[in-house]
Design an enzyme around this catalytic site. Structure first.
Site, PDB file in Angstrom:
ATOM      1  CG  ASN A   1       5.028  30.728  22.596  1.00  0.00           C
ATOM      2  OD1 ASN A   1       5.833  31.519  23.095  1.00  0.00           O
ATOM      3  ND2 ASN A   1       4.546  29.676  23.253  1.00  0.00           N
ATOM      4  CD1 TRP A   2       8.791  34.158  18.077  1.00  0.00           C
ATOM      5  CD2 TRP A   2      10.171  35.788  18.762  1.00  0.00           C
ATOM      6  NE1 TRP A   2       8.844  35.103  17.096  1.00  0.00           N
ATOM      7  CE2 TRP A   2       9.680  36.116  17.478  1.00  0.00           C
ATOM      8  CE3 TRP A   2      11.047  36.668  19.386  1.00  0.00           C
ATOM      9  CZ2 TRP A   2      10.051  37.296  16.825  1.00  0.00           C
ATOM     10  CZ3 TRP A   2      11.412  37.834  18.725  1.00  0.00           C
ATOM     11  CH2 TRP A   2      10.923  38.135  17.457  1.00  0.00           C
ATOM     12  CE  LYS A   3       6.830  26.880  22.731  1.00  0.00           C
ATOM     13  NZ  LYS A   3       6.679  25.438  22.775  1.00  0.00           N
TER      14      LYS A   3
ATOM     15  CG  HIS B   1       2.443  27.580  26.514  1.00  0.00           C
ATOM     16  ND1 HIS B   1       3.274  26.513  26.793  1.00  0.00           N
ATOM     17  CD2 HIS B   1       2.371  27.650  25.161  1.00  0.00           C
ATOM     18  CE1 HIS B   1       3.689  25.978  25.662  1.00  0.00           C
ATOM     19  NE2 HIS B   1       3.160  26.648  24.649  1.00  0.00           N
TER      20      HIS B   1
ATOM     21  CD  GLU C   1       6.686  25.034  26.355  1.00  0.00           C
ATOM     22  OE1 GLU C   1       7.009  26.225  26.325  1.00  0.00           O
ATOM     23  OE2 GLU C   1       6.667  24.308  25.339  1.00  0.00           O
TER      24      GLU C   1
ATOM     25  CD  GLU D   1      -0.353  25.713  22.160  1.00  0.00           C
ATOM     26  OE1 GLU D   1       0.241  25.991  21.123  1.00  0.00           O
ATOM     27  OE2 GLU D   1       0.110  25.954  23.278  1.00  0.00           O
TER      28      GLU D   1
ATOM     29  N   GLY E   1       6.098  20.661  20.516  1.00  0.00           N
ATOM     30  CA  GLY E   1       7.548  20.496  20.402  1.00  0.00           C
ATOM     31  C   GLY E   1       7.990  19.063  20.146  1.00  0.00           C
TER      32      GLY E   1
ATOM     33  CB  SER F   1       4.232  19.466  15.995  1.00  0.00           C
ATOM     34  OG  SER F   1       5.019  19.163  17.133  1.00  0.00           O
TER      35      SER F   1
ATOM     36  N   GLY G   1       5.092  27.395  17.733  1.00  0.00           N
ATOM     37  CA  GLY G   1       6.321  27.511  18.507  1.00  0.00           C
ATOM     38  C   GLY G   1       7.534  27.438  17.590  1.00  0.00           C
ATOM     39  N   GLY G   2       8.113  26.255  17.479  1.00  0.00           N
ATOM     40  CA  GLY G   2       9.347  26.056  16.714  1.00  0.00           C
ATOM     41  C   GLY G   2       9.336  26.681  15.328  1.00  0.00           C
TER      42      GLY G   2
END
Ligand code: PGA
Length: 251
Positions: A9-11, A96, A98, A168, A174, A214, A235-236
């Site tokens: 997930n590149w966000k 998600h 966010e 999640e 994150g 994470s 993500g990251g």
């Protein structure tokens, strides 16, 4: 047999050229006959280009990070499931944390998004997970049960079988605070048991449940070795090819 999946997930990251370069690196370093499905979730604006790059690889697919709950109309700035499907994307992340938080998305709205995704032949990657207050109050299982019940359990068995779930924990996203494999396995087993109660053993056994929060090159192997963890939503660590490749190779 449920699928092993690593989804990135590149966000809101990567320009088109940097995104294409990342996908090029991942494509050239992975074996097309691998049984791990790699899903790339770039921002909407890159979907068509990335879908085109992975078109010939059956071990790759593309996902949008969200979709609108209505198919078309006067909704400036929004993107519909039908448009997403028209780019060649096959999946869409829904719910998600966010978006639940920043766009105040309720379970009721998310259920509508799940429906419109399925109508348009997109498989939802449905995100659920407790926040830190719920975890500290030891009501995390209740929180997760409510999300899955209100967001997904209206579906027919046939439609539910097209859904991927991503557990999640919000406190792990994150933050560098990963759930331990014991914590993640515990909740994911609970989720599978809830699915079993609602849809039966076959559907629950075939449902891919991913862990996210994470997840990285260091902890993926231990997490993915758990019986109810079928991969990760990353993500990251999906933004750099060496990290993402190491996660893919963790099975
Ligand atoms: P993270 O994000 O891997 O950076 O924690 C996961 C996610 O938000 O899906």
């Amino acid at each position: 047999m449920r699928r092993k999946i690593v989804a990135g997930n590149w966000k809101m990251n990567k320009t088109l050229s940097k995104g294409k370069q990342l996908v090029e690196e991942i494509l050239s370093s992975t074996d097309a006959s691998s049984d791990v499905l790699k899903i790339i979730a770039p921002p909407f604006i890159h979907l068509a280009a990335i879908a085109d790059m992975v078109r010939l690889r059956t071990d790759f697919a593309v996902a949008a990070q969200d979709c609108h709950h209505i198919n078309a109309g006067a909704y400036t700035g929004e993107v519909s499931a039908e448009m997403i499907a028209s780019t060649g994307a096959e999946f869409v992340i829904i719910g998600h944390s966010e978006r639940r938080l920043n766009a105040v998305e309720s379970n009721e709205l998310l259920a509508q998004k799940v429906n419109i995704a399925l109508v348009n032949n997109l498989s939802p990657i449905f995100c659920i997970g407790e926040n830190s207050e719920e975890r500290n109050a030891n009501i995390h299982l209740e929180a997760v049960r409510k999300q899955i019940k209100e967001g997904l359990f209206h579906l027919s068995a046939a439609d539910f079988s097209r859904v991927i779930i991503a557990y999640e924990p919000v406190w792990a996203i994150g933050t560098g605070l990963t759930a331990t494999s014991h914590q993640a396995q515990g909740v994911q087993n609970f989720i599978r048991t809830e699915i079993n109660k609602k849809y039966g053993k076959e559907i629950s056994e075939n449902c891919s449940i991913l862990y996210g929060g994470s997840c990285n090159a260091q902890n993926a192997q231990e997490l993915f070795s758990c019986i109810d963890i079928d991969g990760g939503l990353i993500g990251g660590a999906s933004l750099k090819s060496p990290d993402f490749l190491a996660i893919i190779n963790s099975f």
